[in-house]
Design a protein around this motif. Structure first.
Motif, PDB file in Angstrom:
ATOM      1  N   ARG A  93       0.804  -1.219   0.000  1.00  0.00           N
ATOM      2  CA  ARG A  93       0.000   0.000   0.000  1.00  0.00           C
ATOM      3  C   ARG A  93       0.839   1.272   0.000  1.00  0.00           C
ATOM      4  NH1 ARG A  93      -5.203  -0.380   0.709  1.00  0.00           N
ATOM      5  NH2 ARG A  93      -5.307   1.794   1.409  1.00  0.00           N
ATOM      6  N   THR A  94       1.952   1.261   0.721  1.00  0.00           N
ATOM      7  CA  THR A  94       2.745   2.477   0.856  1.00  0.00           C
ATOM      8  C   THR A  94       4.232   2.172   0.716  1.00  0.00           C
ATOM      9  OG1 THR A  94       2.933   2.256   3.262  1.00  0.00           O
ATOM     10  CG2 THR A  94       1.067   3.553   2.403  1.00  0.00           C
ATOM     11  N   ILE A  95       4.986   3.222   0.431  1.00  0.00           N
ATOM     12  CA  ILE A  95       6.450   3.164   0.459  1.00  0.00           C
ATOM     13  C   ILE A  95       6.865   3.664   1.843  1.00  0.00           C
ATOM     14  CG2 ILE A  95       8.569   4.074  -0.545  1.00  0.00           C
ATOM     15  CD1 ILE A  95       6.944   4.457  -3.166  1.00  0.00           C
ATOM     16  N   ARG A  96       7.489   2.808   2.623  1.00  0.00           N
ATOM     17  CA  ARG A  96       7.737   3.102   4.037  1.00  0.00           C
ATOM     18  C   ARG A  96       9.225   3.262   4.307  1.00  0.00           C
ATOM     19  NH1 ARG A  96       8.680   0.171   8.853  1.00  0.00           N
ATOM     20  NH2 ARG A  96       7.537   0.933  10.673  1.00  0.00           N
ATOM     21  N   CYS A  97       9.571   4.340   4.993  1.00  0.00           N
ATOM     22  CA  CYS A  97      10.958   4.568   5.386  1.00  0.00           C
ATOM     23  C   CYS A  97      11.306   3.657   6.565  1.00  0.00           C
ATOM     24  CB  CYS A  97      11.166   6.031   5.760  1.00  0.00           C
ATOM     25  SG  CYS A  97      12.860   6.403   6.282  1.00  0.00           S
ATOM     26  N   ALA A  98      12.419   2.952   6.458  1.00  0.00           N
ATOM     27  CA  ALA A  98      12.815   2.018   7.508  1.00  0.00           C
ATOM     28  C   ALA A  98      13.451   2.718   8.705  1.00  0.00           C
ATOM     29  CB  ALA A  98      13.801   0.994   6.945  1.00  0.00           C
ATOM     30  N   TYR A  99      13.697   4.028   8.600  1.00  0.00           N
ATOM     31  CA  TYR A  99      14.358   4.752   9.684  1.00  0.00           C
ATOM     32  C   TYR A  99      13.348   5.215  10.734  1.00  0.00           C
ATOM     33  CZ  TYR A  99      17.859   8.047  11.664  1.00  0.00           C
ATOM     34  OH  TYR A  99      18.731   8.724  12.477  1.00  0.00           O
ATOM     35  N   HIS A 100      12.393   6.080  10.353  1.00  0.00           N
ATOM     36  CA  HIS A 100      11.419   6.602  11.310  1.00  0.00           C
ATOM     37  C   HIS A 100       9.980   6.276  10.915  1.00  0.00           C
ATOM     38  CE1 HIS A 100      14.927   9.281  12.105  1.00  0.00           C
ATOM     39  NE2 HIS A 100      14.555   9.087  13.362  1.00  0.00           N
ATOM     40  N   ALA A 101       9.811   5.392   9.951  1.00  0.00           N
ATOM     41  CA  ALA A 101       8.492   4.875   9.566  1.00  0.00           C
ATOM     42  C   ALA A 101       7.581   5.905   8.909  1.00  0.00           C
ATOM     43  CB  ALA A 101       7.790   4.236  10.772  1.00  0.00           C
ATOM     44  N   SER A 103       5.630   7.050   5.913  1.00  0.00           N
ATOM     45  CA  SER A 103       5.105   6.224   4.824  1.00  0.00           C
ATOM     46  C   SER A 103       4.399   7.092   3.794  1.00  0.00           C
ATOM     47  CB  SER A 103       4.126   5.178   5.375  1.00  0.00           C
ATOM     48  OG  SER A 103       4.759   4.329   6.319  1.00  0.00           O
ATOM     49  N   TYR A 104       4.520   6.694   2.540  1.00  0.00           N
ATOM     50  CA  TYR A 104       4.012   7.507   1.435  1.00  0.00           C
ATOM     51  C   TYR A 104       3.111   6.665   0.542  1.00  0.00           C
ATOM     52  CZ  TYR A 104       7.937  10.365   2.964  1.00  0.00           C
ATOM     53  OH  TYR A 104       8.812  11.102   3.725  1.00  0.00           O
ATOM     54  N   ARG A 109       2.010  11.089  -1.813  1.00  0.00           N
ATOM     55  CA  ARG A 109       1.488  11.841  -0.667  1.00  0.00           C
ATOM     56  C   ARG A 109       1.914  11.188   0.646  1.00  0.00           C
ATOM     57  NH1 ARG A 109      -3.430  11.696   2.292  1.00  0.00           N
ATOM     58  NH2 ARG A 109      -4.197  13.776   2.904  1.00  0.00           N
ATOM     59  N   LEU A 110       2.266  12.005   1.646  1.00  0.00           N
ATOM     60  CA  LEU A 110       2.584  11.483   2.969  1.00  0.00           C
ATOM     61  C   LEU A 110       1.342  10.823   3.550  1.00  0.00           C
ATOM     62  CD1 LEU A 110       4.546  11.191   5.384  1.00  0.00           C
ATOM     63  CD2 LEU A 110       3.753  13.445   6.157  1.00  0.00           C
ATOM     64  N   ALA A 111       1.428   9.526   3.850  1.00  0.00           N
ATOM     65  CA  ALA A 111       0.262   8.777   4.314  1.00  0.00           C
ATOM     66  C   ALA A 111       0.243   8.602   5.820  1.00  0.00           C
ATOM     67  CB  ALA A 111       0.228   7.397   3.636  1.00  0.00           C
ATOM     68  N   ALA A 112       1.402   8.381   6.410  1.00  0.00           N
ATOM     69  CA  ALA A 112       1.437   8.103   7.850  1.00  0.00           C
ATOM     70  C   ALA A 112       2.833   8.368   8.381  1.00  0.00           C
ATOM     71  CB  ALA A 112       1.047   6.649   8.118  1.00  0.00           C
ATOM     72  N   ALA A 113       2.885   8.654   9.680  1.00  0.00           N
ATOM     73  CA  ALA A 113       4.146   8.824  10.398  1.00  0.00           C
ATOM     74  C   ALA A 113       3.844   8.726  11.883  1.00  0.00           C
ATOM     75  CB  ALA A 113       4.784  10.186  10.083  1.00  0.00           C
ATOM     76  N   PRO A 114       4.776   8.282  12.691  1.00  0.00           N
ATOM     77  CA  PRO A 114       4.525   8.239  14.135  1.00  0.00           C
ATOM     78  C   PRO A 114       4.103   9.614  14.658  1.00  0.00           C
ATOM     79  CG  PRO A 114       6.543   7.061  13.589  1.00  0.00           C
ATOM     80  CD  PRO A 114       6.108   7.763  12.347  1.00  0.00           C
ATOM     81  N   ASN A 115       3.001   9.633  15.400  1.00  0.00           N
ATOM     82  CA  ASN A 115       2.480  10.865  16.026  1.00  0.00           C
ATOM     83  C   ASN A 115       2.019  11.912  15.004  1.00  0.00           C
ATOM     84  OD1 ASN A 115       3.222   9.807  18.617  1.00  0.00           O
ATOM     85  ND2 ASN A 115       5.325  10.511  18.253  1.00  0.00           N
TER      86      ASN A 115
END
Length: 370
Positions: A93-101, A103-104, A109-115
């Motif tokens: 579903r998304t392209i997720r950064c393995a560093y701070h999570a 996700s796009y 478009r920015l889909a999710a991020a902690p907090n």
């Protein structure tokens, strides 16, 4: 260097060896012009992606949930981590950064991020992935990193018209509808310009290409097909197909005209694509310049989908240009060390059948000055 009417000077040796010149080429050529990155058919489903090196940047090309291809810089907008480390893959579903999570979405478009819910002021588009311009042609995704890309028609598709003399001529091969029969990747220890120069001329053909000149005998005379607008090299009478032994191929493609039958056409699309057209298949090279003395080349052999689906043996068809590639790349690798010699400090020379290469040199110099 002194020149006569027969000899024209080449670029100086340092143009093929100097890392600073190569960096300038990366910025002013490969990062500024349209670059053939990915075969569209390599990304068949939503979430399928490939990463490619374009100049100094890593670029992600991904198939969206709407079926469209998009391209983005392979960099997380949070702290700059590289997002996709693999050359190819598929995300759900998304392209997720393995560093701070962070996700796009597949549209960047920015889909999710902690907090993220605690930061309602963040614009999810503004802090989405940095988009890269993308156009499709010949079944490939072409990308451009420039903020204002040059005209695709003037800088890419016009190369076919300029070479073939007719804007409709390449359409007869229906390249975007062909299927990938074989792909071979070559890692060439030579500057990218040496490969372009080699492809543009046939002064060397009689010396190192016995299989090619057996099928295309006029090449033994030293003049490449690209030397003449609209000209296609004619097959030898004994050659039934464009194969390593002259044996029959697979029957000409449906829309190839009678005038194009039993002829070979070559097109250079600057800065990094070679297109080879024969009646029953198409061979397309994509160059990826990696260093001043290293160029990776992906070569695709494309056939009618029915030929590939039938499981036909492509060996004799592929082997002809595979040998040509190996012969050419070996010659380029033997040439690269000479570029550092004091004997080549001022460059070499072009004989009359190579004079058109001087136009390529002028083009490179104009791009760097620009």
């Amino acid at each position: 260097m002194t020149t006569t009417s027969s000899l024209i000077s080449t670029l100086p040796g340092r143009a093929y060896t100097d890392p600073e010149i190569f960096a300038e080429e990366q910025a002013k050529i490969f990062e500024s012009l349209w670059f053939c990155a990915v075969r569209a058919g390599d990304l068949p489903r939503p979430g399928a992606f490939k990463t490619v090196q374009v100049g100094r940047e890593s670029v992600i090309v991904v198939r969206g949930r709407d079926g469209l291809l998009r391209a983005f810089l392979n960099v997380c907008r949070h702290r700059g981590a590289r997002l996709c480390l693999e050359e190819a893959g598929e995300v759900r579903r998304t392209i997720r950064c393995a560093y701070h999570a962070w996700s796009y979405d597949l549209d960047g478009r920015l889909a999710a991020a902690p907090n993220l819910a605690k930061m309602p002021d963040i614009d999810r588009v503004e802090y989405g992935l940095v988009p890269v311009h993308l156009r499709e042609w010949l079944g490939y995704a072409w990308v451009c990193l420039a903020a204002e890309p040059p005209s695709f028609e003037e800088h890419v598709t016009y190369a076919a018209t300029e070479r073939l003399g007719d804007p409709a001529a390449i359409e007869h091969y229906q390249v975007d509808r062909l299927a990938l029969g074989r792909r071979i990747v070559y890692d060439v220890k030579a500057n990218w310009k040496l490969l372009v120069e080699n492809f543009m001329e046939c002064y060397h053909c009689a010396t190192i290409h016995p299989e090619l000149t057996a099928v295309l005998p006029e090449f033994a005379g030293g003049y490449a097909a690209q030397y003449y607008v609209g000209h296609g090299a004619e097959f030898a009478e004994r050659a039934e197909g464009f194969t390593v032994d002259g044996s029959p191929g697979f029957g000409r493609l449906p829309d190839v005209s009678d005038d194009q039958d039993r002829r070979y056409y070559a097109i250079t699309v600057k800065p990094q694509v070679f297109v080879n057209l024969v009646p029953d298949h198409v061979i397309l090279h994509r160059m990826f310049p990696m260093a001043a003395d290293r160029t990776v080349v992906e070569c695709d052999w494309l056939y009618h989908p029915d030929v590939v689906a039938s499981g036909a043996d492509l060996t004799l068809s592929v082997e002809l240009f595979h040998r040509v590639n190996e012969q050419d790349f070996d010659a380029c690798e033997r040439t690269q060390p000479g570029m550092s010699s004091r004997a080549y400090r001022e460059g070499g020379v072009l004989v009359p059948s190579e004079h058109h290469i001087a136009l390529f040199h002028q083009w490179v110099n104009q791009r760097l000055r620009g």
